[in-house]
Each structure stands twice: as structure tokens, then as C-alpha cells.
Design a protein around this motif. Structure first.
Motif, mmCIF file in Angstrom:
data_model
loop_
_atom_site.group_PDB
_atom_site.id
_atom_site.type_symbol
_atom_site.label_atom_id
_atom_site.label_comp_id
_atom_site.label_asym_id
_atom_site.label_seq_id
_atom_site.Cartn_x
_atom_site.Cartn_y
_atom_site.Cartn_z
ATOM 1 N N GLU A 138 0.822 -1.205 0.000
ATOM 2 C CA GLU A 138 0.000 0.000 0.000
ATOM 3 C C GLU A 138 0.859 1.260 0.000
ATOM 4 N N TYR A 139 1.987 1.210 0.693
ATOM 5 C CA TYR A 139 2.922 2.329 0.725
ATOM 6 C C TYR A 139 3.479 2.591 -0.672
ATOM 7 N N MET A 140 3.839 1.534 -1.372
ATOM 8 C CA MET A 140 4.359 1.676 -2.732
ATOM 9 C C MET A 140 3.286 2.226 -3.670
ATOM 10 N N ARG A 141 2.080 1.748 -3.520
ATOM 11 C CA ARG A 141 0.989 2.249 -4.358
ATOM 12 C C ARG A 141 0.797 3.756 -4.181
ATOM 13 N N LYS A 142 1.001 4.222 -2.966
ATOM 14 C CA LYS A 142 0.784 5.633 -2.651
ATOM 15 C C LYS A 142 1.948 6.510 -3.074
ATOM 16 N N TYR A 143 3.194 6.022 -2.838
ATOM 17 C CA TYR A 143 4.355 6.898 -3.009
ATOM 18 C C TYR A 143 5.317 6.474 -4.133
ATOM 19 N N TYR A 144 5.380 5.185 -4.434
ATOM 20 C CA TYR A 144 6.353 4.691 -5.412
ATOM 21 C C TYR A 144 5.687 3.694 -6.358
ATOM 22 N N PRO A 145 4.835 4.154 -7.258
ATOM 23 C CA PRO A 145 4.100 3.233 -8.144
ATOM 24 C C PRO A 145 5.016 2.358 -9.005
ATOM 25 N N GLU A 146 6.235 2.860 -9.297
ATOM 26 C CA GLU A 146 7.157 2.045 -10.096
ATOM 27 C C GLU A 146 7.554 0.758 -9.379
ATOM 28 N N ALA A 147 7.471 0.767 -8.039
ATOM 29 C CA ALA A 147 7.882 -0.391 -7.250
ATOM 30 C C ALA A 147 6.722 -1.321 -6.902
ATOM 31 N N VAL A 148 5.519 -1.010 -7.358
ATOM 32 C CA VAL A 148 4.350 -1.825 -7.013
ATOM 33 C C VAL A 148 4.476 -3.277 -7.482
ATOM 34 N N PRO A 149 4.905 -3.551 -8.732
ATOM 35 C CA PRO A 149 5.042 -4.963 -9.132
ATOM 36 C C PRO A 149 5.985 -5.743 -8.204
ATOM 37 N N ALA A 150 7.057 -5.091 -7.769
ATOM 38 C CA ALA A 150 7.987 -5.753 -6.850
ATOM 39 C C ALA A 150 7.335 -6.006 -5.498
ATOM 40 N N ALA A 151 6.511 -5.072 -5.038
ATOM 41 C CA ALA A 151 5.830 -5.244 -3.751
ATOM 42 C C ALA A 151 4.756 -6.332 -3.837
ATOM 43 N N GLU A 152 4.108 -6.467 -4.988
ATOM 44 C CA GLU A 152 3.169 -7.578 -5.189
ATOM 45 C C GLU A 152 3.923 -8.904 -5.085
ATOM 46 N N PHE A 153 5.088 -8.944 -5.711
ATOM 47 C CA PHE A 153 5.928 -10.146 -5.613
ATOM 48 C C PHE A 153 6.289 -10.432 -4.166
ATOM 49 N N ARG A 154 6.629 -9.394 -3.412
ATOM 50 C CA ARG A 154 7.001 -9.582 -2.006
ATOM 51 C C ARG A 154 5.877 -10.249 -1.227
ATOM 52 N N CYS A 155 4.641 -9.870 -1.485
ATOM 53 C CA CYS A 155 3.503 -10.510 -0.797
ATOM 54 C C CYS A 155 3.454 -11.999 -1.129
ATOM 55 N N GLY A 156 3.636 -12.323 -2.412
ATOM 56 C CA GLY A 156 3.650 -13.728 -2.801
ATOM 57 C C GLY A 156 4.819 -14.470 -2.191
ATOM 58 N N LEU A 157 5.973 -13.818 -2.151
ATOM 59 C CA LEU A 157 7.164 -14.446 -1.581
ATOM 60 C C LEU A 157 6.974 -14.758 -0.108
ATOM 61 N N LYS A 158 6.331 -13.849 0.608
ATOM 62 C CA LYS A 158 6.111 -14.089 2.038
ATOM 63 C C LYS A 158 5.273 -15.347 2.235
ATOM 64 N N ILE A 159 4.259 -15.525 1.403
ATOM 65 C CA ILE A 159 3.416 -16.719 1.496
ATOM 66 C C ILE A 159 4.228 -17.969 1.179
ATOM 67 N N VAL A 160 5.016 -17.907 0.111
ATOM 68 C CA VAL A 160 5.847 -19.048 -0.285
ATOM 69 C C VAL A 160 6.813 -19.424 0.842
ATOM 70 N N GLU A 161 7.359 -18.425 1.533
ATOM 71 C CA GLU A 161 8.291 -18.690 2.630
ATOM 72 C C GLU A 161 7.624 -19.393 3.803
ATOM 73 N N TYR A 162 6.324 -19.176 3.984
ATOM 74 C CA TYR A 162 5.610 -19.818 5.092
ATOM 75 C C TYR A 162 5.357 -21.308 4.844
ATOM 76 N N ILE A 163 5.230 -21.697 3.601
ATOM 77 C CA ILE A 163 4.755 -23.032 3.265
ATOM 78 C C ILE A 163 5.572 -24.168 3.894
ATOM 79 N N PRO A 164 6.920 -24.132 3.909
ATOM 80 C CA PRO A 164 7.667 -25.248 4.508
ATOM 81 C C PRO A 164 7.323 -25.510 5.971
ATOM 82 N N ARG A 165 6.737 -24.531 6.625
ATOM 83 C CA ARG A 165 6.380 -24.698 8.038
ATOM 84 C C ARG A 165 4.950 -25.208 8.216
#
Length: 331
Positions: free
Chosen positions: A235-262
Motif C-alpha cells: 500500500e505504501y508503494m501504491r501511494k508513493y512509489y508506483p514504479e515499485a508496485v510490481p515488486a511489492a506484489e511479488f514480495r507478498c507472494g514471496l512471504k506466502i511461499v516462505e511460510y509453506i515449509p512450516r
């Protein structure tokens, strides 16, 4: 004139690893620095080890406090820091002899408030050690938006508090919250205050992978603070740094992927937590699939999560086996 660096080491239940960490800091080639050990209510011998070192090393100071967590422990160290710049080191890790010197060189060479150096993952078992470098190929100076983007993708550097040096004003303005994944909730805000960030290409920090560490614990509700932080970052990227939004979307997916082994135990609780993560993944899936910077296999893993628990469990176990076989993960 050299800058003064305050090295802050949060300490909790690490008597087996603490001396190695402190010795690596005492062996630094850099001269103008202090070490602040923050004993966060340890119940083992860690607090006494801190006091023993402080008793014979003038550059070491110790703070003892009731257990409050990693973020508040770092903040306590910052409040006592006398340095112009601050470095965080986790007490079960260790650093190279030129760690502080190289970080200071990056700050001075590129005239930045924040610099990053390479790290390595370390697995230790039965007297043997395996080290996997995460260092970049070259030094570079990144603009603010470039640094935010690369941080989200985690290729050149990540969100961790360690392996970085900060102008003290940054860590004073953005104290760490009292929750897990406190660095994910904070690092992007610090970077947003920097016109540029320097990224080094040397391995200076050794991140020890141990079974009892926070990131290897069974997934609980409190650990989902990381996903909350990733959403807030988006949400911060959407508000202030739109160029970084695709990377922040990836970060959300990455966080989920990191949880899976547990979540691979097959219990009812594991499956219930998985369903929540699958729902969250579906919110980001289309953006991740359309992102050219995302590797194909990562996209596949995101799709598999959306397919269900048993397919995910099968794929993750296969991936873990392949990584071990190729020497890219653990033993």
C-alpha cells in the motif's frame, strides 16, 4: 576523519553461539566502533557471557532488560548508541574481519545514509559447515526507487536489519515494532528517506541457519505479522512509489511461499492456516504471473498453492530434496 559506528547485538538464549559472534566483532579491522549487547531477558548463560566480555573489553557495553522481543531490543541499543552510524548483528551470527570497514567505505565512497553488503547462509552439522553466498556480482549505487524495488525482489539485498549500515537518524525515526518480521515492517521506510543506497559485492555477514531460530519454528498466528507488513508495504508503494508496485506484489507472494515449509505436517491446524494463505495468494496471483522479473518456477509455485494443500505439499518436499542434493539448502 572516520565515522563512529555503534554495533548493536540483541541477545536472547544464545549461549552456544554468542562468544563466536562477539569475537568476530572484536576482531574488526575498523577501529572507531562500540559494541552494545542487549540482553533481552535471557534465561540461559547469555547474560553472564555479555557481562564477562564487558568486564574485559572497554568497547563493549551491556544492557539488561526484561524480554521484549527483537525489535525493542534493537531500539534499546539505538537509544544508547554514541555512533554516527548503526549496524545490527544477530547474536547467533558472525561477521568477516573487514565487515565494518567495508560498510564504512561504501558509505563514504557513494555518500549515502544506508549501505548494504553481501551475506552468506551457513549450515552447521556434525562438525561440518556448508556456506552459500548471497553476494552481488558488483558494487553499485541505486536510486531510492531502484533500492526499494530490488529489496522487494530480494536479489541484490533483502529486508533484514543485518548486513546493512544506517545513519543513526534513520533508525531513530523508524524504531522497530514489537512483533516478528519487524525488519519487513521497517526497512522500506528507512530506504524511502534515502536519495540513494550503496550495495556492496563482498560477503561480510554470515547468517547461521539453526533449528531453534524463529524462522524455523512451527507457523503460528503471530508469525503472520510478516504478511501484514508485506501488505502495508504494498500500500505504501501504491501511494508513493508506483514504479515499485510490481515488486511489492511479488514480495507478498514471496512471504506466502516462505511460510509453506512450516505447514507441511498435515495437521488440521496446518491445513487451516494454508487455506488462509491460499486466499491471500489468489489476491496477488495475476500480478505475479504477469511480472516478467518473476522466475517461471516461482510463478509455478504460486499456482500450485492456489491448487490446494496436497499438490503444494508434494511440490515443496520435492524442491527441498532437490536443493539438498544440489547443495543449495541445508544438509
Amino acid at each position: 576523519m572516520k565515522m563512529r559506528i555503534s554495533v548493536i547485538v540483541p541477545v536472547y538464549q544464545v549461549e552456544k553461539y554468542l562468544s563466536r559472534c562477539i569475537e568476530s566483532l572484536l576482531a574488526q579491522s575498523y577501529s572507531d566502533y562500540e559494541i552494545i549487547l542487549v540482553d533481552d531477558g535471557s534465561r540461559d548463560g547469555s547474560g553472564q557471557i555479555c557481562d564477562d566480555y564487558a568486564g574485559r573489553e572497554a568497547r563493549i557495553r551491556v544492557i539488561h532488560q526484561e524480554n521484549q522481543g527483537l525489535g525493542p531490543a534493537r531500539n534499546a541499543g539505538v537509544r544508547q548508541a554514541s555512533g554516527d552510524y548503526v549496524v545490527f548483528v544477530d547474536s547467533d551470527d558472525y561477521v568477516a574481519e573487514d565487515y565494518l570497514e567495508y560498510l564504512a567505505e561504501l558509505v563514504e565512497r557513494y555518500q549515502v545514509k544506508l549501505a548494504v553488503t553481501g551475506a552468506a547462509l551457513v549450515w552447521e552439522k556434525g562438525g561440518t559447515k556448508r556456506v552459500v553466498s548471497l553476494a552481488c556480482d558488483k558494487e553499485e549505487r541505486l536510486s531510492c526507487v531502484e533500492a526499494l524495488t530490488e529489496m522487494c525482489y530480494g536479489k541484490k539485498f533483502g529486508v533484514s536489519a543485518w548486513a546493512k549500515i544506517y545513519e543513526k537518524s534513520l533508525v531513530e525515526k523508524y524504531p522497530y515494532p514489537a512483533c516478528v518480521h519487524e525488519d519487513l515492517a521497517t526497512t522500506y521506510r528507512m530506504i524511502s528517506e534515502c536519495p540513494a543506497v550503496a550495495v556492496g559485492n563482498r560477503v561480510g555477514y554470515y547468517y547461521v541457519q539453526r533449528e531453534g531460530s524463529l524462522m524455523n519454528q512451527k507457523l503460528e498466528e503471530r508469525h503472520l505479522a510478516g504478511l501484514t507488513a508485506a501488505r502495508e508495504e504494498l500500500e505504501y508503494m501504491r501511494k508513493y512509489y508506483p514504479e515499485a508496485v510490481p515488486a511489492a506484489e511479488f514480495r507478498c507472494g514471496l512471504k506466502i511461499v516462505e511460510y509453506i515449509p512450516r505447514l507441511l505436517g498435515g495437521s488440521r491446524d496446518d491445513k487451516a492456516m494454508f487455506r488462509r494463505l491460499r486466499t491471500e495468494m489468489r489476491r496477488h496471483l495475476w500480478k505475479i504471473l504477469r511480472n516478467d522479473r518473476v522466475e517461471k518456477f516461482f510463478r509455478f509455485r504460486c499456482l500450485i498453492i492456489c491448487a490446494g494443500y496436497e499438490p503444494t505439499r508434494c511440490v515443496w518436499k520435492s524442491v527441498h530434496w532437490l536443493k539438498q542434493k544440489k547443495g543449495k539448502e541445508g544438509y
